[in-house]
Design a protein around this motif. Structure first.
Motif, PDB file in Angstrom:
ATOM      1  N   ILE A   1       0.848  -1.195   0.000  1.00  0.00           N
ATOM      2  CA  ILE A   1       0.000   0.000   0.000  1.00  0.00           C
ATOM      3  C   ILE A   1       0.883   1.244   0.000  1.00  0.00           C
ATOM      4  O   ILE A   1       0.596   2.198  -0.716  1.00  0.00           O
ATOM      5  N   TYR A   2       1.971   1.194   0.836  1.00  0.00           N
ATOM      6  CA  TYR A   2       2.840   2.363   0.883  1.00  0.00           C
ATOM      7  C   TYR A   2       3.509   2.622  -0.459  1.00  0.00           C
ATOM      8  O   TYR A   2       3.736   3.761  -0.842  1.00  0.00           O
ATOM      9  N   SER A   3       3.792   1.544  -1.182  1.00  0.00           N
ATOM     10  CA  SER A   3       4.501   1.718  -2.453  1.00  0.00           C
ATOM     11  C   SER A   3       3.607   2.320  -3.540  1.00  0.00           C
ATOM     12  O   SER A   3       4.104   2.934  -4.473  1.00  0.00           O
ATOM     13  N   ILE A   4       2.288   2.100  -3.415  1.00  0.00           N
ATOM     14  CA  ILE A   4       1.377   2.663  -4.443  1.00  0.00           C
ATOM     15  C   ILE A   4       0.547   3.834  -3.908  1.00  0.00           C
ATOM     16  O   ILE A   4      -0.387   4.292  -4.554  1.00  0.00           O
ATOM     17  N   ALA A   5       0.841   4.323  -2.719  1.00  0.00           N
ATOM     18  CA  ALA A   5       0.082   5.433  -2.119  1.00  0.00           C
ATOM     19  C   ALA A   5       0.109   6.674  -3.007  1.00  0.00           C
ATOM     20  O   ALA A   5      -0.888   7.378  -3.152  1.00  0.00           O
ATOM     21  N   GLY A   6       1.238   6.941  -3.603  1.00  0.00           N
ATOM     22  CA  GLY A   6       1.337   8.120  -4.486  1.00  0.00           C
ATOM     23  C   GLY A   6       0.423   7.988  -5.685  1.00  0.00           C
ATOM     24  O   GLY A   6      -0.263   8.947  -6.073  1.00  0.00           O
ATOM     25  N   MET A   7       0.392   6.784  -6.265  1.00  0.00           N
ATOM     26  CA  MET A   7      -0.484   6.569  -7.416  1.00  0.00           C
ATOM     27  C   MET A   7      -1.956   6.658  -7.019  1.00  0.00           C
ATOM     28  O   MET A   7      -2.779   7.192  -7.771  1.00  0.00           O
ATOM     29  N   ILE A   8      -2.284   6.144  -5.814  1.00  0.00           N
ATOM     30  CA  ILE A   8      -3.673   6.237  -5.336  1.00  0.00           C
ATOM     31  C   ILE A   8      -4.069   7.701  -5.147  1.00  0.00           C
ATOM     32  O   ILE A   8      -5.151   8.124  -5.547  1.00  0.00           O
ATOM     33  N   ALA A   9      -3.172   8.482  -4.564  1.00  0.00           N
ATOM     34  CA  ALA A   9      -3.461   9.907  -4.344  1.00  0.00           C
ATOM     35  C   ALA A   9      -3.651  10.630  -5.672  1.00  0.00           C
ATOM     36  O   ALA A   9      -4.572  11.432  -5.833  1.00  0.00           O
ATOM     37  N   VAL A  10      -2.773  10.346  -6.636  1.00  0.00           N
ATOM     38  CA  VAL A  10      -2.887  10.990  -7.947  1.00  0.00           C
ATOM     39  C   VAL A  10      -4.186  10.555  -8.619  1.00  0.00           C
ATOM     40  O   VAL A  10      -4.905  11.369  -9.220  1.00  0.00           O
ATOM     41  N   SER A  11      -4.543   9.248  -8.505  1.00  0.00           N
ATOM     42  CA  SER A  11      -5.784   8.754  -9.095  1.00  0.00           C
ATOM     43  C   SER A  11      -6.998   9.433  -8.471  1.00  0.00           C
ATOM     44  O   SER A  11      -7.938   9.832  -9.175  1.00  0.00           O
ATOM     45  N   LEU A  12      -7.015   9.562  -7.132  1.00  0.00           N
ATOM     46  CA  LEU A  12      -8.125  10.249  -6.457  1.00  0.00           C
ATOM     47  C   LEU A  12      -8.224  11.707  -6.891  1.00  0.00           C
ATOM     48  O   LEU A  12      -9.314  12.224  -7.113  1.00  0.00           O
ATOM     49  N   LEU A  13      -7.056  12.348  -6.994  1.00  0.00           N
ATOM     50  CA  LEU A  13      -7.040  13.751  -7.422  1.00  0.00           C
ATOM     51  C   LEU A  13      -7.589  13.880  -8.846  1.00  0.00           C
ATOM     52  O   LEU A  13      -8.395  14.778  -9.134  1.00  0.00           O
ATOM     53  N   LEU A  14      -7.183  12.969  -9.739  1.00  0.00           N
ATOM     54  CA  LEU A  14      -7.696  13.004 -11.110  1.00  0.00           C
ATOM     55  C   LEU A  14      -9.194  12.734 -11.150  1.00  0.00           C
ATOM     56  O   LEU A  14      -9.931  13.347 -11.937  1.00  0.00           O
ATOM     57  N   MET A  15      -9.671  11.810 -10.299  1.00  0.00           N
ATOM     58  CA  MET A  15     -11.109  11.537 -10.239  1.00  0.00           C
ATOM     59  C   MET A  15     -11.878  12.773  -9.766  1.00  0.00           C
ATOM     60  O   MET A  15     -12.932  13.098 -10.307  1.00  0.00           O
ATOM     61  N   LEU A  16     -11.339  13.460  -8.734  1.00  0.00           N
ATOM     62  CA  LEU A  16     -11.985  14.678  -8.241  1.00  0.00           C
ATOM     63  C   LEU A  16     -11.998  15.763  -9.319  1.00  0.00           C
ATOM     64  O   LEU A  16     -13.003  16.456  -9.500  1.00  0.00           O
ATOM     65  N   LEU A  17     -10.873  15.919 -10.022  1.00  0.00           N
ATOM     66  CA  LEU A  17     -10.823  16.914 -11.094  1.00  0.00           C
ATOM     67  C   LEU A  17     -11.810  16.567 -12.208  1.00  0.00           C
ATOM     68  O   LEU A  17     -12.494  17.444 -12.740  1.00  0.00           O
ATOM     69  N   THR A  18     -11.902  15.279 -12.564  1.00  0.00           N
ATOM     70  CA  THR A  18     -12.841  14.853 -13.600  1.00  0.00           C
ATOM     71  C   THR A  18     -14.282  15.111 -13.170  1.00  0.00           C
ATOM     72  O   THR A  18     -15.101  15.622 -13.946  1.00  0.00           O
ATOM     73  N   ALA A  19     -14.604  14.772 -11.907  1.00  0.00           N
ATOM     74  CA  ALA A  19     -15.957  15.010 -11.392  1.00  0.00           C
ATOM     75  C   ALA A  19     -16.265  16.507 -11.362  1.00  0.00           C
ATOM     76  O   ALA A  19     -17.352  16.937 -11.746  1.00  0.00           O
ATOM     77  N   GLY A  20     -15.295  17.316 -10.929  1.00  0.00           N
ATOM     78  CA  GLY A  20     -15.489  18.768 -10.904  1.00  0.00           C
ATOM     79  C   GLY A  20     -15.725  19.320 -12.294  1.00  0.00           C
ATOM     80  O   GLY A  20     -16.616  20.146 -12.512  1.00  0.00           O
ATOM     81  N   ALA A  21     -14.930  18.851 -13.272  1.00  0.00           N
ATOM     82  CA  ALA A  21     -15.100  19.305 -14.652  1.00  0.00           C
ATOM     83  C   ALA A  21     -16.468  18.882 -15.190  1.00  0.00           C
ATOM     84  O   ALA A  21     -17.132  19.643 -15.899  1.00  0.00           O
ATOM     85  N   PHE A  22     -16.897  17.679 -14.826  1.00  0.00           N
ATOM     86  CA  PHE A  22     -18.195  17.182 -15.275  1.00  0.00           C
ATOM     87  C   PHE A  22     -19.324  18.066 -14.730  1.00  0.00           C
ATOM     88  O   PHE A  22     -20.221  18.480 -15.474  1.00  0.00           O
TER      89      PHE A  22
END
Length: 193
Positions: A1-22
């Motif tokens: 989990i620690y090794s992919i935490a950065g990717m999870i954070a970036v994925s969540l941020l991209l999902m939030l940005l996509t939802a906001g844009a939508f």
């Protein structure tokens, strides 16, 4: 989990940005839809407003042609005055429409001034009867006084719309009976019905 935490954070941020844009896109689409409806309503209102003076002026000119008005100078003068007044009103409407188009949508200027009520409303009623092309019973009961404070152009437009619609939406088999009334409704207020 620690090794992919950065990717999870970036994925969540991209999902939030996509939802906001939508949701922003939905907001823009709704706003465009409202603007399109306002534009359609404005075009319908302008069309209705412009038809009335044209119809009244046409009726006056038609009366000059077909009812031997030229043999009666007084009657001819009356019809010419009606046509002239309607053409001036048409010109004023076009000017107002161009002026309003240049104004911001939220700002609607009123030019309130003293208005002699009988001399404003009675000719409008007379023109409505003339333009109707059928028998119409039209009365004016003024209890608001001779002079009121209003925007004469907007008041004229309101009275014309109400009387035109009252005539237009009565069955052709029935003679329209229209009563226009004004009354005082408190301090510095008056009511038109």
């Amino acid at each position: 989990i620690y090794s992919i935490a950065g990717m999870i954070a970036v994925s969540l941020l991209l999902m939030l940005l996509t939802a906001g844009a939508f949701f922003y896109l939905l907001y823009i689409i709704q706003r465009q839809k409202k603007l399109a409806e306002l534009k359609r309503d404005f075009i319908n209102a302008v069309t209705h407003e412009l038809q009335t003076p044209v119809a009244t002026a046409s009726a006056a000119i038609e009366a000059l042609r077909h009812f031997n008005a030229m043999d009666h100078p007084e009657r001819a003068h009356t019809y010419l005055e009606i046509a002239d007044a309607q053409l001036k009103q048409l010109s004023d409407m076009v000017d107002q429409t161009l002026h309003l188009a240049a104004e911001e949508r939220d700002h609607f200027p009123l030019h309130v001034q003293p208005v002699h009520l009988p001399s404003l409303i009675q000719p409008l009623l007379d023109n409505a009867v003339l333009a109707a092309g059928r028998p119409v019973s039209m009365t004016f009961d003024n209890q608001a006084g001779e002079t009121i404070y209003a925007d004469p152009a907007q008041l004229s437009r309101a009275v014309k719309n109400l009387t035109d619609n009252a005539i237009k939406y009565v069955s052709a088999a029935v003679t329209p009976v229209i009563e226009v009334r004004t009354r005082l409704a408190g301090n510095d207020k008056w009511e038109l019905s």
